[in-house]
Motif scaffolding. Structure first.
Motif, short mmCIF file in Angstrom:
data_model
loop_
_atom_site.label_atom_id
_atom_site.label_comp_id
_atom_site.label_asym_id
_atom_site.label_seq_id
_atom_site.Cartn_x
_atom_site.Cartn_y
_atom_site.Cartn_z
N UNK A 230 -3.00 -0.88 -14.53
CA UNK A 230 -2.42 -1.94 -15.34
C UNK A 230 -2.31 -3.23 -14.52
N UNK A 231 -2.42 -4.40 -15.17
CA UNK A 231 -2.35 -5.69 -14.45
C UNK A 231 -1.12 -5.85 -13.55
N UNK A 232 0.09 -5.39 -13.95
CA UNK A 232 1.22 -5.56 -13.04
C UNK A 232 1.03 -4.87 -11.69
N UNK A 233 0.23 -3.78 -11.67
CA UNK A 233 0.00 -3.10 -10.39
C UNK A 233 -0.94 -3.89 -9.50
N UNK A 234 -1.90 -4.62 -10.09
CA UNK A 234 -2.74 -5.50 -9.28
C UNK A 234 -1.86 -6.53 -8.57
N UNK A 235 -0.95 -7.12 -9.35
CA UNK A 235 -0.03 -8.11 -8.77
C UNK A 235 0.82 -7.48 -7.66
N UNK A 236 1.28 -6.26 -7.89
CA UNK A 236 2.15 -5.58 -6.93
C UNK A 236 1.42 -5.33 -5.61
N UNK A 258 -7.58 -4.80 2.77
CA UNK A 258 -6.46 -3.85 2.68
C UNK A 258 -6.02 -3.68 1.24
N UNK A 259 -6.01 -4.75 0.45
CA UNK A 259 -5.64 -4.65 -0.97
C UNK A 259 -6.62 -3.76 -1.72
N UNK A 260 -7.91 -3.96 -1.47
CA UNK A 260 -8.94 -3.16 -2.14
C UNK A 260 -8.81 -1.70 -1.74
N UNK A 286 1.03 5.59 -0.13
CA UNK A 286 -0.15 5.40 0.72
C UNK A 286 -0.10 4.13 1.55
N UNK A 287 0.89 3.28 1.32
CA UNK A 287 0.89 1.95 1.93
C UNK A 287 0.85 1.99 3.45
N UNK A 288 1.64 2.84 4.08
CA UNK A 288 1.68 2.87 5.55
C UNK A 288 0.35 3.36 6.10
N UNK A 289 -0.19 4.43 5.54
CA UNK A 289 -1.45 4.99 6.05
C UNK A 289 -2.62 4.02 5.87
N UNK A 290 -2.58 3.20 4.82
CA UNK A 290 -3.71 2.31 4.53
C UNK A 290 -3.56 0.94 5.19
N UNK A 291 -2.34 0.45 5.33
CA UNK A 291 -2.15 -0.94 5.76
C UNK A 291 -1.75 -1.07 7.23
N UNK A 292 -0.90 -0.17 7.75
CA UNK A 292 -0.27 -0.40 9.05
C UNK A 292 -1.26 -0.61 10.19
#
Length: 327
Positions: A230-236, A258-260, A286-292
């Motif tokens: 959903x569009x709100x998740x793209x924004x998030x 990182x967003x992709x 997943x944020x820590x595993x993908x971004x940190x």
């Protein structure tokens, strides 16, 4: 089937979840007591990303990579990184064929569906850079000619902590090409006792049967890529990643890559849960595993004991969660 003759997305997500669970269960026959790490690694595979497994020697980094390779009926190759390894030992070389009076390309071990780069940070920076093109563009250029690698394609790299002897830190550009970085950690008491009581790991790997074919894997990848967001998740997702840019504890924030990567991994996690849509919890998990691992912390923050994972956790706490992100 749906009324218009299409495939029911909920039913397809259910089949995805069953296949994901079967694959994770097969890997866990060898990598015991690490279900969360196994699921992260498989999420990375099905998001068509590359995985960096970092930890001290002897905790099962290479075993995890080999177990994933053995569980998928696809071509795999192992590359043992050493200080004297050359870029051509990875990518391949062109050799002159006198009979044909022409150069022929002899592909290296990187031309596999799953390439295991063992102890990648023991290779020289020049050799490490040989993976930059193929990890991003899924091709290798030798003497001006591009050679595509097969699909699906994944690099599973292992590395020891960079403060150990004989290691070279991976540059930021290469770290950014890994979808995830995970740490294995030590097994718990029960899992370690089971290791001692069971068959040797090598023998178990040799007997580990594949549970997915190459076509099955490709279909799962394609399904996850089409999952509804959903569009709100793209924004998030964009707000989360943007929160790392300009953070006072960082010299380098997360790039759009990182967003992709985060959204792609969240799609796989949603499908593995049997859902045909992504929810904010998929992103948060997943944020820590993908971004940190994409962030570079300032020396001052390091002295205070603040790390990249702390910055991601702060972003998760401060960025408002969308309330109507589902279907």
């Amino acid at each position: 089937m749906t009324e218009n003759g299409g495939v029911d997305p909920d039913a397809a997500a259910g089949r995805f979840a069953q296949m994901f669970a079967a694959l994770a269960g097969n890997v866990e026959r060898v990598v015991r007591g690490k279900r969360d790490r196994v699921e992260l690694a498989l999420t990375c595979l099905l998001a068509e990303g590359h995985l960096l497994v970092e930890d001290v020697p002897g905790v099962g980094k290479t075993t995890l990579a080999r177990a994933i390779s053995a569980s998928v009926e696809a071509e795999w190759a192992r590359i043992q990184f050493t200080p004297d390894l050359l870029p051509s030992d990875i990518t391949g070389v062109s050799i002159f064929n006198q009979g044909k009076n022409a150069f022929e390309f002899h592909p290296g071990p990187i031309f596999a569906n799953i390439a295991v780069a063992d102890e990648i940070n023991r290779g020289s920076p020049k050799t490490q850079s040989a993976l930059l093109e193929v990890m991003e563009e899924r091709r290798v250029t030798v003497e001006g000619r591009p050679h595509p690698v097969p699909r699906p394609f994944m690099v599973v790299a292992t590395q020891n902590p960079v403060d150990m002897d004989g290691t070279y830190p991976l540059p930021e550009a290469q770290l950014d090409r890994f979808l995830m970085r995970i740490s294995m950690g030590y097994p718990d008491h029960r899992a370690e006792v089971a290791m001692l009581a069971g068959a040797p790991t090598g023998a178990m790997l040799d007997r580990l049967p594949p549970v997915l074919g190459r076509d099955d894997l490709a279909r799962m990848i394609d399904f996850a890529r089409r999952l509804h967001v959903a569009p709100p998740l793209h924004e998030y997702v964009v707000r989360l990643v943007a929160a790392t840019r300009g953070h006072p504890d960082l010299r380098l924030g997360a790039s759009p890559r990182a967003s992709i990567a985060l959204l792609g991994a969240a799609r796989v996690r949603a499908a593995a849960a049997g859902r045909s849509y992504v929810v904010p919890e998929d992103v948060k998990a997943l944020a820590v595993a993908v971004v940190a691992h994409r962030l570079v912390v300032t020396p001052e923050a390091e002295l205070r004991g603040s790390g990249a994972a702390d910055v991601v956790a702060e972003a998760l706490a401060n960025v408002p969660t969308p309330q109507a992100a589902g279907v």
